[in-house]
Scaffold this motif. Structure first.
Motif, PDB file in Angstrom:
ATOM      1  N   GLY A  40      -2.932   4.873  -9.408  1.00 34.70           N
ATOM      2  CA  GLY A  40      -2.575   4.949  -7.992  1.00 34.70           C
ATOM      3  C   GLY A  40      -1.657   6.114  -7.691  1.00 34.70           C
ATOM      4  O   GLY A  40      -0.536   5.916  -7.227  1.00 34.70           O
ATOM      5  N   SER A  42       0.186   9.274  -5.946  1.00 33.15           N
ATOM      6  CA  SER A  42       0.439   9.783  -4.596  1.00 33.15           C
ATOM      7  C   SER A  42      -0.011  11.235  -4.589  1.00 33.15           C
ATOM      8  O   SER A  42       0.213  11.955  -5.562  1.00 33.15           O
ATOM      9  CB  SER A  42       1.927   9.700  -4.275  1.00 33.15           C
ATOM     10  N   TYR A 239       5.524   0.607  -0.651  1.00 31.15           N
ATOM     11  CA  TYR A 239       4.823   0.558  -1.940  1.00 31.15           C
ATOM     12  C   TYR A 239       4.647  -0.891  -2.380  1.00 31.15           C
ATOM     13  O   TYR A 239       3.562  -1.300  -2.818  1.00 31.15           O
ATOM     14  CB  TYR A 239       5.600   1.341  -3.016  1.00 31.15           C
TER      15      TYR A 239
HETATM   16  N1  GLU Z   1       1.954   5.594  -6.159  1.00 36.41           N
HETATM   17  C1  GLU Z   1       2.733   5.137  -7.268  1.00 36.41           C
HETATM   18  C2  GLU Z   1       3.274   6.351  -7.989  1.00 36.41           C
HETATM   19  O1  GLU Z   1       2.734   7.432  -7.833  1.00 36.41           O
HETATM   20  C3  GLU Z   1       1.874   4.311  -8.200  1.00 36.41           C
HETATM   21  C4  GLU Z   1       2.621   3.344  -9.024  1.00 36.41           C
HETATM   22  C5  GLU Z   1       1.677   2.289  -9.562  1.00 36.41           C
HETATM   23  O2  GLU Z   1       0.860   2.638 -10.422  1.00 36.41           O
HETATM   24  O3  GLU Z   1       1.753   1.152  -9.142  1.00 36.41           O
HETATM   25  O4  GLU Z   1       4.222   6.263  -8.722  1.00 36.41           O
END
Ligand code: GLU
Length: 552
Positions: A40, A42, A239
């Protein structure tokens, strides 16, 4: 009734129920034990070794269990977004052999559990928030920044924990009419979780949560008591909320993420609980560390360590297999042992497990990567290395393109030099180093880099090279070739063996090693290189002779 009306007032446009989404995104039909993992990131434009490290775990867990690994783009923070970064993420990971089964791709999204961009999931988050409000487990909070700062000041003054919780959560019990009045007055608001934790508990009364982390084992932490924000004033989730909603609906079984998320685990546990959802297995990976010059362990830093960026490995021309193999070495403590026992198996045959992962900080070491890379490249056939080098050069070293023109056989012989037999040479590490290493094979890049041994004057060097060219026969086999060197060396005053020279240095100018070094430098420009005879066979008679003649 009050809560239901408030929920309707706050989210009049949300008509779906959570149960509707559960129907749209049913449990995945996968074989027993199949793991569903996700990355996930960003889209901030910076993809680093930590991302690759985590993605590798995700990919292995899913691939080994015939599960699913998907890419979700966590683009809820507009400010940090950088144009083109989704392509960078996909391409960089793809370069290292990390492929997704589902989710965002270069040509749109693939899979039944989308949208896979969080920015397109607004109404889903709002549906979950609405239901929490309806059930009295979330509420709109109209506190403005000033009010929140004065709460913080008051808490600091009285040495209480910061945050909006318990008595500080002043909007916790607003009635429908109060909410309506605030909305009519145009006041912006966020939606907060109405935490079920007890903020007044002290000492032994503090309830704890216990979670079995896939890497760290059982974690016991104090329960959450904070009324954390779940939807910001813009309606965009935090988040915490997005993670819980998405990983539930996308049916993630294992959440692999960095240790920086450990401290908010109690929040996530409470959210899963109040929503009555099954928690995934959390796997909090270790921080990537390195040893600094003083031998102290420290976190890899974007500012100080270029090797944190994945671009570094591409630019240097590391073979993706080297990086993958190295990552496995730091990911699983038993990999190296397995590799020694199974030198020829593909690394994908190694059974990766969460249990063998370190949780105290994974030590990253470029020297070790280089050693592993030598072993990896030693096993790749020259033909394959050639194609890989050519591709790399096209993108990162175009000035070398000319070397590839009609040179495939020549190139392959160079790459294969000294690699046959039981004890192959292992001096190829990464593409830019290889180009440097083999540059003497090409007249365009050949140059004399080293000096003759100190005991050999320029005149003596010329005498050696003159004798060499006079006796040179390209069809000599290796021993005939060396015997000639020994013989004319002796005539010119060089001992046939270093031992003899050491015994009676006054009798000689030097020994046969010095003679070979002079030849080596004339032919290759360097005092260290693979076998001279073999190199000459690759260079061919003309090139070899020309190089000698140039030094006369
Ligand atoms: N968007 C979060 C980050 O870049 C993801 C964290 C997750 O894997 O839950 O840290």
């Amino acid at each position: 009734m009050n809560n239901k009306n408030s929920a309707e007032l706050l989210f009049p446009h949300i008509t779906k129920k959570i149960s509707d989404y559960d129907t749209i995104y049913p449990k995945r039909i996968l074989q027993e034990g199949a793991k569903v993992t996700r990355l996930g990131p960003s889209p901030t434009g910076f993809i680093h070794l930590g991302n690759l490290y985590g993605a590798f775990v995700d990919e292995r867990l899913a691939a080994q269990s015939d599960g699913v690994f998907f890419l979700r783009i966590e683009d809820t923070d507009d400010k940090r977004q950088v144009e083109g970064s989704v392509e960078v993420i996909i391409n960089s990971l793809n370069f290292f052999g990390i492929k997704f089964d589902e989710g965002v791709t270069i040509d749109g999204s693939v899979g039944d559990y989308g949208p896979y961009y969080q920015s397109e999931r607004g109404s889903i988050y709002q549906c979950f928030a609405k239901e929490l409000v309806e059930r009295g487990l979330a509420y709109p909070c109209f506190l403005n920044e000033e009010e929140i700062s004065s709460i913080r000041e008051e808490q600091e003054k009285t040495k209480q924990n910061p945050g909006i919780y318990g008595e500080w959560a002043k909007n916790r019990e607003l009635t429908y009419d109060e909410i309506l009045a605030n909305i009519d007055a145009g006041k912006p608001y966020v939606i907060r979780l109405k935490s079920q934790g007890n903020p007044n508990a002290v000492g032994d009364e503090v309830k704890t949560i216990s979670v079995e982390d896939g890497i760290r084992g059982i974690l016991v932490m104090p329960e959450n008591v904070q009324d954390i924000v779940i939807l910001k004033a813009t309606g965009i989730p935090t988040y915490h909320f997005a993670h819980v909603v998405d990983d539930h609906l996308m049916r993630t079984t294992h959440v692999v993420r960095g240790a920086e998320w450990l401290s908010s685990l109690p929040v996530h546990v409470e959210l899963f609980n109040v929503l009555d959802l099954k928690m995934p297995v959390f796997c909090h990976t270790a921080q990537l560390m390195k040893l600094d010059e003083e031998g102290n362990k420290r976190k890899l830093s974007k500012r100080l360590d270029p090797e944190l960026s994945l671009e570094f490995y591409k630019n240097q021309g590391y073979h993706p297999r080297s990086v993958r193999e190295y990552l496995l070495t730091i990911l699983n403590s038993n990999f190296e042992e397995w590799r020694i026992a199974n030198p020829d198996l593909p690394m994908e045959d190694f059974h990766f497990t969460l249990e063998k992962m370190s949780n105290s900080g994974a030590l990253f070491d470029l020297n070790k990567l280089n050693d592993i890379s030598k072993d990896v490249l030693a096993k790749i056939p020259a033909k394959e290395l050639y194609v890989w080098l050519k591709d790399w050069a096209t993108e990162f070293h175009p000035e070398a393109n000319i070397l590839f023109e009609n040179n495939e056989d020549y190139f392959e012989k160079i790459l294969d030099l000294g690699r046959s037999g039981n004890n192959p040479r292992k001096d190829l590490i990464y593409a830019s180093q290889i180009f440097e290493f083999i540059s003497y094979f090409f007249d365009d890049t050949f140059k004399i880099e080293d000096k003759n041994p100190e005991n050999i004057s320029d005149e003596d060097a010329k005498l050696i090279l003159n004798a060499y060219i006079a006796s040179y026969d390209h069809s000599d086999d290796q021993s005939a070739w060396f015997n000639k060197i020994r013989t004319f060396g002796l005539t010119l005053g060089y001992a046939a063996k270093p031992k003899e020279y050491k015994k009676n240095p006054e009798l000689y100018k030097g020994h046969v090693g010095d003679v070979s070094t002079v030849i080596r430098i004339a032919v290759m420009g360097r005092s260290q290189s693979p076998d001279v005879w073999e190199i000459q066979q690759i260079l061919g008679e003309e090139k070899t002779k020309n190089r000698i003649l140039k030094q006369l």
